[in-house]
Motif scaffolding. Sequence first.
Motif, mmCIF file in Angstrom:
data_model
loop_
_atom_site.group_PDB
_atom_site.id
_atom_site.type_symbol
_atom_site.label_atom_id
_atom_site.label_comp_id
_atom_site.label_asym_id
_atom_site.label_seq_id
_atom_site.Cartn_x
_atom_site.Cartn_y
_atom_site.Cartn_z
ATOM 1 N N VAL A 168 0.821 -1.209 0.000
ATOM 2 C CA VAL A 168 0.000 0.000 0.000
ATOM 3 C C VAL A 168 0.858 1.264 0.000
ATOM 4 O O VAL A 168 0.337 2.365 0.063
ATOM 5 N N SER A 169 2.183 1.084 -0.100
ATOM 6 C CA SER A 169 3.094 2.236 -0.065
ATOM 7 C C SER A 169 3.953 2.340 -1.324
ATOM 8 O O SER A 169 5.077 2.836 -1.269
ATOM 9 N N GLY A 170 3.464 1.829 -2.436
ATOM 10 C CA GLY A 170 4.199 2.001 -3.685
ATOM 11 C C GLY A 170 4.569 0.737 -4.430
ATOM 12 O O GLY A 170 5.029 0.797 -5.559
ATOM 13 N N ARG A 171 4.424 -0.414 -3.810
ATOM 14 C CA ARG A 171 4.707 -1.694 -4.459
ATOM 15 C C ARG A 171 6.077 -1.695 -5.122
ATOM 16 O O ARG A 171 7.079 -1.392 -4.495
ATOM 17 N N ALA A 172 6.142 -1.988 -6.406
ATOM 18 C CA ALA A 172 7.440 -2.122 -7.087
ATOM 19 C C ALA A 172 8.132 -0.781 -7.327
ATOM 20 O O ALA A 172 9.270 -0.752 -7.781
ATOM 21 N N ASP A 173 7.456 0.332 -7.018
ATOM 22 C CA ASP A 173 8.110 1.637 -7.130
ATOM 23 C C ASP A 173 9.024 1.911 -5.946
ATOM 24 O O ASP A 173 9.735 2.909 -5.928
ATOM 25 N N THR A 174 8.986 1.027 -4.944
ATOM 26 C CA THR A 174 9.871 1.182 -3.792
ATOM 27 C C THR A 174 11.154 0.392 -4.028
ATOM 28 O O THR A 174 11.146 -0.643 -4.694
ATOM 29 N N THR A 175 12.248 0.883 -3.485
ATOM 30 C CA THR A 175 13.517 0.161 -3.583
ATOM 31 C C THR A 175 13.518 -0.993 -2.584
ATOM 32 O O THR A 175 12.681 -1.045 -1.674
ATOM 33 N N PHE A 176 14.471 -1.886 -2.723
ATOM 34 C CA PHE A 176 14.619 -3.005 -1.791
ATOM 35 C C PHE A 176 14.805 -2.478 -0.369
ATOM 36 O O PHE A 176 14.180 -2.963 0.567
#
Length: 192
Positions: A147-155
């Motif tokens: 709910v916080s960006g999925r794959a748009d977030t870095t590892f």
Amino acid sequence: MQKFFALAGLLALSPFLLILGVCIKLESKGPIIFSQLRVGEHGRQFKCYKFRSMYLPGSEQWREAEKMKSDREGICQKMYSDPRITKIGRIIRKLSIDELPQLFNVLKGDMALVGPRPHLTTEYVQYSSDTLVRLHCKPGLTGLWQVSGRADTTFEEQLELDKTYIANQSWYFDMKILVATVPAVLMAKGAY
């Protein structure tokens, strides 16, 4: 209680899941559901189930992908226009439908409805010692990372979100995440 909701979800969705399975089988060769080895609670490895959204390894699409570079930096490698993904695969990934078989993982006790992202073994070996805290609870079908960006977030951002979830874990927080998952999935932000 989680197993009850997982079973109820599978029963309610069963006609849709059967139709989707037929569509996956008709579009390309291979199994309808595939499993990947993931790392769960206390570092225990388990088979994580998903609907197959890619052509089989060794296909022309995989050879084409080998020539491409990831669109993301870091450990989690992804391509925005991955040729290995089938037409149906693009849709089910966008809407996270490919993850519905993980309800079986909830039934088996490998996963929870809400929790940290279940990482691949190749990602797990790159954890720093302070990251191991994320293994103190079961991985989730959805979570703060979804709910916080999925794959748009870095590892690294995913790991921080997982640690935030664990530090604030409660029944109320889980309910907030479950409710927030619906618009996150429908908007498909960060999904590819």
